[in-house]
Motif scaffolding. Structure first.
Motif, PDB file in Angstrom:
ATOM      1  N   LYS A   1      69.449  78.830  -7.806  1.00 40.77           N
ATOM      2  CA  LYS A   1      68.746  77.675  -7.263  1.00 40.77           C
ATOM      3  C   LYS A   1      69.388  77.363  -5.921  1.00 40.77           C
ATOM      4  O   LYS A   1      70.544  76.997  -5.843  1.00 40.77           O
ATOM      5  CB  LYS A   1      68.889  76.481  -8.209  1.00 40.77           C
ATOM      6  CG  LYS A   1      68.320  75.174  -7.639  1.00 40.77           C
ATOM      7  CD  LYS A   1      66.829  75.118  -7.786  1.00 40.77           C
ATOM      8  CE  LYS A   1      66.289  73.759  -7.382  1.00 40.77           C
ATOM      9  NZ  LYS A   1      64.838  73.666  -7.541  1.00 40.77           N
ATOM     10  N   ARG A   2      68.636  77.544  -4.852  1.00 42.82           N
ATOM     11  CA  ARG A   2      69.187  77.323  -3.531  1.00 42.82           C
ATOM     12  C   ARG A   2      69.314  75.840  -3.255  1.00 42.82           C
ATOM     13  O   ARG A   2      68.337  75.095  -3.329  1.00 42.82           O
ATOM     14  CB  ARG A   2      68.299  77.978  -2.468  1.00 42.82           C
ATOM     15  CG  ARG A   2      68.108  79.470  -2.628  1.00 42.82           C
ATOM     16  CD  ARG A   2      69.387  80.223  -2.398  1.00 42.82           C
ATOM     17  NE  ARG A   2      69.811  80.160  -1.004  1.00 42.82           N
ATOM     18  CZ  ARG A   2      70.958  80.652  -0.567  1.00 42.82           C
ATOM     19  NH1 ARG A   2      71.812  81.180  -1.415  1.00 42.82           N
ATOM     20  NH2 ARG A   2      71.272  80.573   0.702  1.00 42.82           N
ATOM     21  N   VAL A   3      70.520  75.408  -2.955  1.00 43.57           N
ATOM     22  CA  VAL A   3      70.781  74.041  -2.527  1.00 43.57           C
ATOM     23  C   VAL A   3      71.268  74.122  -1.091  1.00 43.57           C
ATOM     24  O   VAL A   3      72.396  74.539  -0.826  1.00 43.57           O
ATOM     25  CB  VAL A   3      71.836  73.360  -3.427  1.00 43.57           C
ATOM     26  CG1 VAL A   3      72.153  71.964  -2.913  1.00 43.57           C
ATOM     27  CG2 VAL A   3      71.339  73.284  -4.869  1.00 43.57           C
TER      28      VAL A   3
ATOM     29  N   VAL B   1      76.396  77.113 -11.411  1.00 44.89           N
ATOM     30  CA  VAL B   1      77.569  77.769 -10.818  1.00 44.89           C
ATOM     31  C   VAL B   1      77.231  78.337  -9.448  1.00 44.89           C
ATOM     32  O   VAL B   1      77.978  78.181  -8.484  1.00 44.89           O
ATOM     33  CB  VAL B   1      78.099  78.877 -11.748  1.00 44.89           C
ATOM     34  CG1 VAL B   1      79.198  79.675 -11.054  1.00 44.89           C
ATOM     35  CG2 VAL B   1      78.624  78.277 -13.047  1.00 44.89           C
ATOM     36  N   SER B   2      76.076  79.002  -9.353  1.00 49.16           N
ATOM     37  CA  SER B   2      75.649  79.589  -8.093  1.00 49.16           C
ATOM     38  C   SER B   2      75.410  78.509  -7.031  1.00 49.16           C
ATOM     39  O   SER B   2      75.805  78.656  -5.879  1.00 49.16           O
ATOM     40  CB  SER B   2      74.371  80.409  -8.290  1.00 49.16           C
ATOM     41  OG  SER B   2      73.871  80.895  -7.060  1.00 49.16           O
ATOM     42  N   ALA B   3      74.768  77.406  -7.432  1.00 50.42           N
ATOM     43  CA  ALA B   3      74.493  76.322  -6.494  1.00 50.42           C
ATOM     44  C   ALA B   3      75.786  75.703  -5.987  1.00 50.42           C
ATOM     45  O   ALA B   3      75.918  75.373  -4.800  1.00 50.42           O
ATOM     46  CB  ALA B   3      73.631  75.258  -7.166  1.00 50.42           C
TER      47      ALA B   3
ATOM     48  N   ASN C   1      76.294  77.534 -17.052  1.00 52.10           N
ATOM     49  CA  ASN C   1      74.947  77.646 -16.489  1.00 52.10           C
ATOM     50  C   ASN C   1      75.029  78.401 -15.163  1.00 52.10           C
ATOM     51  O   ASN C   1      75.531  77.867 -14.173  1.00 52.10           O
ATOM     52  CB  ASN C   1      74.362  76.248 -16.271  1.00 52.10           C
ATOM     53  CG  ASN C   1      72.921  76.282 -15.793  1.00 52.10           C
ATOM     54  OD1 ASN C   1      72.476  77.233 -15.139  1.00 52.10           O
ATOM     55  ND2 ASN C   1      72.166  75.232 -16.101  1.00 52.10           N
ATOM     56  N   PRO C   2      74.558  79.650 -15.108  1.00 52.91           N
ATOM     57  CA  PRO C   2      74.700  80.443 -13.885  1.00 52.91           C
ATOM     58  C   PRO C   2      73.986  79.826 -12.682  1.00 52.91           C
ATOM     59  O   PRO C   2      74.411  80.008 -11.540  1.00 52.91           O
ATOM     60  CB  PRO C   2      74.089  81.801 -14.258  1.00 52.91           C
ATOM     61  CG  PRO C   2      73.187  81.504 -15.414  1.00 52.91           C
ATOM     62  CD  PRO C   2      73.835  80.383 -16.160  1.00 52.91           C
TER      63      PRO C   2
END
Length: 277
Positions: A44-46, A252-254, A248-249
Motif C-alpha cells: 500500500k503506497r503511502v 510493514v511495507s508502508a 501485516n506485510p
C-alpha cells in the motif's frame, strides 16, 4: 531570541541526498524516495506530499543537534555515526532558502512538520545508550515554554519511543510555529546532554480533508494524512498500526516506505516502545 521571516519555498530532501550531491545548488525540487517491495508482498503506497500552500516557518532555528545526539561516553571512536546511532525524531528535513541573505543564499535544513492535533505526539528513536530519561520541551514563538516538560524512562534501547506533553497542556494555537526540543539525560550527569530540535505547526483541516478522514480508517487514513502533507499524524498513526499489526506485510511495507521518504530507513526496523507509563 531572534525570529526571522523565511520565504515560502520549501523542499523535502533527505540527508543522504545532500551527501551525494556534495554541494547545495541554487534551488531544489521536492523529491520522494521510492522503495522496492518484493512481488510477493502486498504493498500500500503511502506517499508524503509536502503542502505547497503552507508558508515557510517564521523561525530560523529548528535543525540543531548537540553531541551528535549521543551521550559523551557512547560516541563512536574515530568513525562517523549513522542514523541508527543517533537520537532522532521521526520527522522529515525541510529545505528553506533564505533569499533575504544576499551574502549567503545557501538553503538551510530544518526539522519541520505539520499536525492537526491539539497536543501532538512525537516519535523518537533512541539508540543504544547509557542515558536513562527522555525529555520533551516545547516553546512558542516568544521562547516561552508550553506546558511542563514531558519525561519518559528509557526502559530499553535501541527503540522508537512515543512522547507528548501532559494532557493538561493548553492546545497549540492553529497557524503558529512551535519549537520542540527532545533530549536525553545521561547517567553521568553531563551538563551537555544530547538533544535534537525542530519545529511543528498546528493547522486546521479544511472540510474536504475532514470528510476524507471521517470516511476511512487504518492505513487508508494514514494515506490521507500523508497526501495532505500532515506528516506528524501520518507517522504516529502508522506507528500504532505497525505495532498492533506487526505481521501485516502491507503495514510493514508502508512503514518502511514512509520512513525512507524522510531518509530514516536505517531505523525502520527498530523496536516500537509506544505505550507511555
Amino acid at each position: 531570541m531572534v525570529w526571522t521571516k523565511l520565504p515560502r519555498y520549501l523542499a523535502l530532501i533527505s540527508a543522504s541526498v545532500l551527501l551525494e550531491l556534495g554541494i547545495i545548488p541554487s534551488f531544489f525540487i521536492a523529491t520522494q524516495a521510492q522503495t522496492q517491495t518484493p512481488s510477493h508482498v502486498k504493498s500500500k503506497r503511502v506517499i508524503f506530499k509536502p503542502n505547497p500552500d503552507q508558508p515557510a516557518p517564521d523561525i530560523t532555528t529548528g535543525g540543531g543537534r548537540r553531541n551528535d545526539g549521543q551521550c559523551s561516553q557512547d560516541q563512536p571512536v574515530a568513525e562517523e555515526a549513522t542514523n541508527s546511532q543517533l537520537l532522532t525524531v521521526l520527522v522529515p528535513s525541510v529545505l528553506v532558502t533564505p533569499e533575504f541573505k544576499q551574502s549567503d543564499p545557501s538553503p538551510v535544513l530544518i526539522n519541520f512538520q505539520l499536525t492537526i492535533s491539539e497536543n501532538p505526539t512525537f516519535l523518537v528513536y533512541v539508540p543504544e545508550t547509557s542515558a536513562n530519561v527522555l525529555e520533551l520541551r516545547v516553546e512558542d514563538e516568544e521562547g516561552q515554554q508550553v506546558g511542563e516538560t514531558a519525561r519518559r524512562e528509557l526502559t530499553e534501547t535501541p527503540g522508537i519511543y512515543r512522547i507528548s506533553l501532559p494532557e493538561t497542556t493548553l492546545p497549540l494555537d492553529v497557524g503558529k510555529d512551535y519549537k520542540w526540543l527532545v533530549s536525553m539525560t545521561c547517567q553521568i550527569g553531563d551538563p551537555n546532554d544530547p538533544f535534537v530540535e525542530g519545529l511543528i505547526r498546528r493547522v486546521s483541516p479544511d472540510s474536504m480533508l475532514t470528510r476524507s478522514l471521517d470516511q476511512v480508517s487504518g492505513l487508508d487514513q494514514v494515506t490521507v494524512y500523508a497526501e495532505a502533507g500532515i506528516w506528524q499524524d501520518a507517522v504516529v498513526n502508522l506507528a500504532a498500526l505497525r505495532q498492533t499489526q506487526s505481521n501485516n506485510p502491507e503495514v510493514v511495507s508502508a512503514w518502511q516506505n514512509l520512513l525512507q521518504q524522510a531518509g530514516l530507513e536505517d531505523i525502520a526496523d527498530a523496536p516500537l516502545i509506544l505505550n507511555q507509563d
